[in-house]
Scaffold this motif. Structure first.
Motif, PDB file in Angstrom:
ATOM      1  N   UNK A 131      -6.606  30.041  -1.081  1.00  0.00           N
ATOM      2  CA  UNK A 131      -5.193  30.322  -1.226  1.00  0.00           C
ATOM      3  C   UNK A 131      -4.697  29.793  -2.639  1.00  0.00           C
ATOM      4  N   UNK A 132      -5.135  30.158  -3.943  1.00  0.00           N
ATOM      5  CA  UNK A 132      -4.765  29.286  -5.011  1.00  0.00           C
ATOM      6  C   UNK A 132      -3.210  29.375  -5.297  1.00  0.00           C
ATOM      7  N   UNK A 133      -2.569  30.565  -4.964  1.00  0.00           N
ATOM      8  CA  UNK A 133      -1.043  30.557  -5.267  1.00  0.00           C
ATOM      9  C   UNK A 133      -0.257  29.497  -4.447  1.00  0.00           C
ATOM     10  N   UNK A 134      -0.570  29.518  -3.196  1.00  0.00           N
ATOM     11  CA  UNK A 134      -0.062  28.707  -2.278  1.00  0.00           C
ATOM     12  C   UNK A 134      -0.193  27.239  -2.431  1.00  0.00           C
ATOM     13  N   UNK A 135      -1.383  27.042  -2.972  1.00  0.00           N
ATOM     14  CA  UNK A 135      -1.573  25.559  -3.552  1.00  0.00           C
ATOM     15  C   UNK A 135      -0.873  25.132  -4.662  1.00  0.00           C
ATOM     16  N   UNK A 136      -0.951  26.176  -5.661  1.00  0.00           N
ATOM     17  CA  UNK A 136       0.084  25.837  -7.029  1.00  0.00           C
ATOM     18  C   UNK A 136       1.375  25.604  -6.383  1.00  0.00           C
ATOM     19  N   UNK A 137       1.901  26.615  -5.666  1.00  0.00           N
ATOM     20  CA  UNK A 137       3.300  26.439  -5.435  1.00  0.00           C
ATOM     21  C   UNK A 137       3.449  25.083  -4.647  1.00  0.00           C
ATOM     22  N   UNK A 142       0.721  -1.271   0.134  1.00  0.00           N
ATOM     23  CA  UNK A 142      -0.160  -0.116   0.025  1.00  0.00           C
ATOM     24  C   UNK A 142       0.725   1.105  -0.018  1.00  0.00           C
ATOM     25  N   UNK A 143       0.384   2.073  -0.523  1.00  0.00           N
ATOM     26  CA  UNK A 143       1.136   3.586  -0.512  1.00  0.00           C
ATOM     27  C   UNK A 143       0.867   4.125   0.802  1.00  0.00           C
ATOM     28  N   UNK A 144       2.331   5.116   1.068  1.00  0.00           N
ATOM     29  CA  UNK A 144       1.981   5.722   2.542  1.00  0.00           C
ATOM     30  C   UNK A 144       2.428   7.054   2.195  1.00  0.00           C
ATOM     31  N   UNK A 145       1.396   8.032   3.037  1.00  0.00           N
ATOM     32  CA  UNK A 145       1.254   9.465   3.091  1.00  0.00           C
ATOM     33  C   UNK A 145       1.517  10.059   4.289  1.00  0.00           C
ATOM     34  N   UNK A 146       2.057  11.357   4.172  1.00  0.00           N
ATOM     35  CA  UNK A 146       1.874  12.283   5.343  1.00  0.00           C
ATOM     36  C   UNK A 146       0.765  13.281   5.038  1.00  0.00           C
ATOM     37  N   UNK A 147      -0.172  13.552   5.963  1.00  0.00           N
ATOM     38  CA  UNK A 147      -1.501  14.070   5.592  1.00  0.00           C
ATOM     39  C   UNK A 147      -1.612  15.344   6.639  1.00  0.00           C
ATOM     40  N   UNK A 148      -1.880  16.395   6.144  1.00  0.00           N
ATOM     41  CA  UNK A 148      -1.953  17.800   7.285  1.00  0.00           C
ATOM     42  C   UNK A 148      -2.859  18.987   6.526  1.00  0.00           C
ATOM     43  N   UNK A 149      -3.511  19.554   7.513  1.00  0.00           N
ATOM     44  CA  UNK A 149      -4.066  20.774   6.857  1.00  0.00           C
ATOM     45  C   UNK A 149      -3.328  22.258   6.994  1.00  0.00           C
ATOM     46  N   UNK A 150      -3.455  23.054   6.010  1.00  0.00           N
ATOM     47  CA  UNK A 150      -2.789  24.356   6.069  1.00  0.00           C
ATOM     48  C   UNK A 150      -1.277  23.935   5.523  1.00  0.00           C
ATOM     49  N   UNK A 151      -0.898  22.641   5.024  1.00  0.00           N
ATOM     50  CA  UNK A 151       0.374  22.620   4.732  1.00  0.00           C
ATOM     51  C   UNK A 151       0.708  23.162   3.328  1.00  0.00           C
ATOM     52  N   UNK A 152      -0.358  23.911   2.848  1.00  0.00           N
ATOM     53  CA  UNK A 152      -0.107  24.754   1.571  1.00  0.00           C
ATOM     54  C   UNK A 152       0.621  25.915   1.741  1.00  0.00           C
ATOM     55  N   UNK A 153       0.464  26.254   3.074  1.00  0.00           N
ATOM     56  CA  UNK A 153       0.776  27.750   3.690  1.00  0.00           C
ATOM     57  C   UNK A 153       2.382  27.588   3.860  1.00  0.00           C
ATOM     58  N   UNK A 154       2.904  28.524   3.310  1.00  0.00           N
ATOM     59  CA  UNK A 154       4.574  28.746   3.199  1.00  0.00           C
ATOM     60  C   UNK A 154       5.306  28.240   4.458  1.00  0.00           C
ATOM     61  N   UNK A 155       4.905  28.667   5.580  1.00  0.00           N
ATOM     62  CA  UNK A 155       5.637  28.121   6.625  1.00  0.00           C
ATOM     63  C   UNK A 155       5.578  26.678   7.033  1.00  0.00           C
ATOM     64  N   UNK A 156       4.416  26.317   7.118  1.00  0.00           N
ATOM     65  CA  UNK A 156       4.112  25.069   7.379  1.00  0.00           C
ATOM     66  C   UNK A 156       4.209  23.928   6.431  1.00  0.00           C
TER      67      UNK A 156
END
Ligand code: G3I
Length: 373
Positions: A245-251, A198-212
């Protein structure tokens, strides 16, 4: 006599035509003419939803029909979390998770196991483990037992969920306190051993925000440098209408995929109610006042149209990066079922998903489907 049988045949044939037409509607008049999301996006990415215990057990026919028609991936909203699946030191309860895996198998729907290691919804006995060795033992037993049972039967695991703070440092969880910062790498090492298929993932919220995001990249690199497998990163995607936050998501898609990772949007919803913070920390709450539940009797079309534009913008991005975005999972089947009716204030009426409370597609549904026309 001859006339009578001809009439009977004609009436029979007419009835058959009528039945065939209504068969289209499952014979109950419940199905919809809208296209199937999983068909629309079948060449692009998996399209999933989170389901609860009643839905796994097919208790609600309309929910079941919507799930089967639109989604080719399912995440258990709660039933694979520690407090349910591992309620006591020596006690596991696989009743609901076995049912989920069987539901996925018989309907050809991929399952993602959510979640092996999370500080929240952790069983009481585990939370109270003060001794480092006991915590280590729990950690190993839990990951090994759960991950091995469904190895290859689930497409992937959210191995670790929400280990980071907003500034990218590590969250002060019971795991960090007892096991130290390497617990994330160790979790992946154990999961890799127990569940090689099975595949293995790390999952979080706001991890599209630059610092996180920077903290998340650091975590991933640490796992990779240790020679341990990590296949993807999940960006939960609990966003707010008009403020995606489209820009953060794309980056983020660019930066995570540059690490060789699959990128998944794992808990997508776009809420419409007032909130004075962003993210999905279930420990955070807000106080109710006369302004906090504005749409309890219905939502203005203008808000639904803004939400449709937000979903459209997101799916445009997902399609642009479909080489890297392997899955998009909505956090719930319809608005009535969403966790956002109960958090951060209980008893509100929220509208974050693609289907309304009667399982009718919303403007947001049509806006994303139109992208593929
Ligand atoms: O199990 C009890 C039940 O015994 C009791 O009768 C009932 C009455 O309130 O509560 C039940 O527990 C609820 C549980 O969901 C199961 O339904 C909790 O109160 C409720 O707080 C809990 O909420 C879940 C939340 O995680 C808690 O951590 C949401 O359904 C679930 O959508 C949400 O999911 C998380 C993801 O796993 C991780 N990312 C954030 C996301 C949203 O918070």
């Amino acid at each position: 006599m001859k006339h009578r049988s001809v009439s009977i045949i004609l009436i029979g044939a007419f009835a058959c035509v009528l039945l065939a037409c209504s068969g289209n509607k499952g014979g109950k008049g419940t199905a919809k003419a809208e296209p199937s999301l999983k068909e629309v996006f079948k060449k692009d990415f998996l399209i999933g939803t989170a389901i609860n215990a009643g839905q796994i057990q097919e208790k609600d026919a309309k929910a079941n029909e919507t799930i089967l028609k639109h989604f080719n991936q399912l995440t258990p909203e709660n039933i694979m979390k520690c407090e349910v699946i591992h309620p006591g030191w020596d006690k596991y309860d696989f009743t609901l998770s076995d049912q989920l895996v069987e539901y996925g198998r018989k309907n050809n729907i991929a399952i993602v196991g959510h979640t092996l290691i999370w500080h929240s919804q952790l069983s009481g006995f585990a939370r109270q483990l003060k001794n480092v060795d006991s915590m280590k033992m729990f950690f190993e037993n839990h990951i090994t037992t759960v991950a091995a049972r469904y190895d290859g039967k689930v497409k992937g695991w959210d191995v670790v969920n929400e280990a980071l703070n907003e500034d990218g440092t590590m969250r002060k969880s019971v795991f960090l306190e007892r096991l130290g910062p390497d617990f994330v790498t160790e979790a992946f090492r154990l999961a890799q051993k127990a569940s090689p298929k099975s595949e293995l993932y790390y999952n979080d919220y706001n991890n599209e925000q630059p610092k996180k995001r920077a903290g998340c990249i650091e975590l991933v690199k640490k796992i990779q440098v240790a020679g341990v497998r990590i296949d993807g990163v999940g960006i939960q995607g609990h966003w707010h209408v008009g403020r995606v936050p489209f820009k953060d998501i794309e980056e983020s898609i660019q930066q995570y995929s540059a690490l060789g990772l699959k990128v998944m949007f794992t808990e997508l919803d776009i809420e419409v109610l007032p909130r004075n913070f962003q993210g999905a920390d279930v420990g955070q709450r807000m106080t109710a006042d006369s302004t906090t539940n504005p749409y309890k009797n219905g939502i203005p079309d203008s808000v639904l149209q803004q939400q449709a534009r937000d979903y459209e913008g997101l799916f445009k991005l997902f399609l642009k990066y479909k080489e890297h975005v392997t899955r998009v999972t909505l956090w719930g089947v319809n608005d009535g079922q969403s966790w956002l009716n109960g958090w951060p204030i209980r008893g509100r009426t929220n509208y974050p998903l693609l289907f309304d409370r009667a399982f009718n597609p919303k403007p947001a549904f049509y806006s994303i489907v139109a992208l593929k026309k």
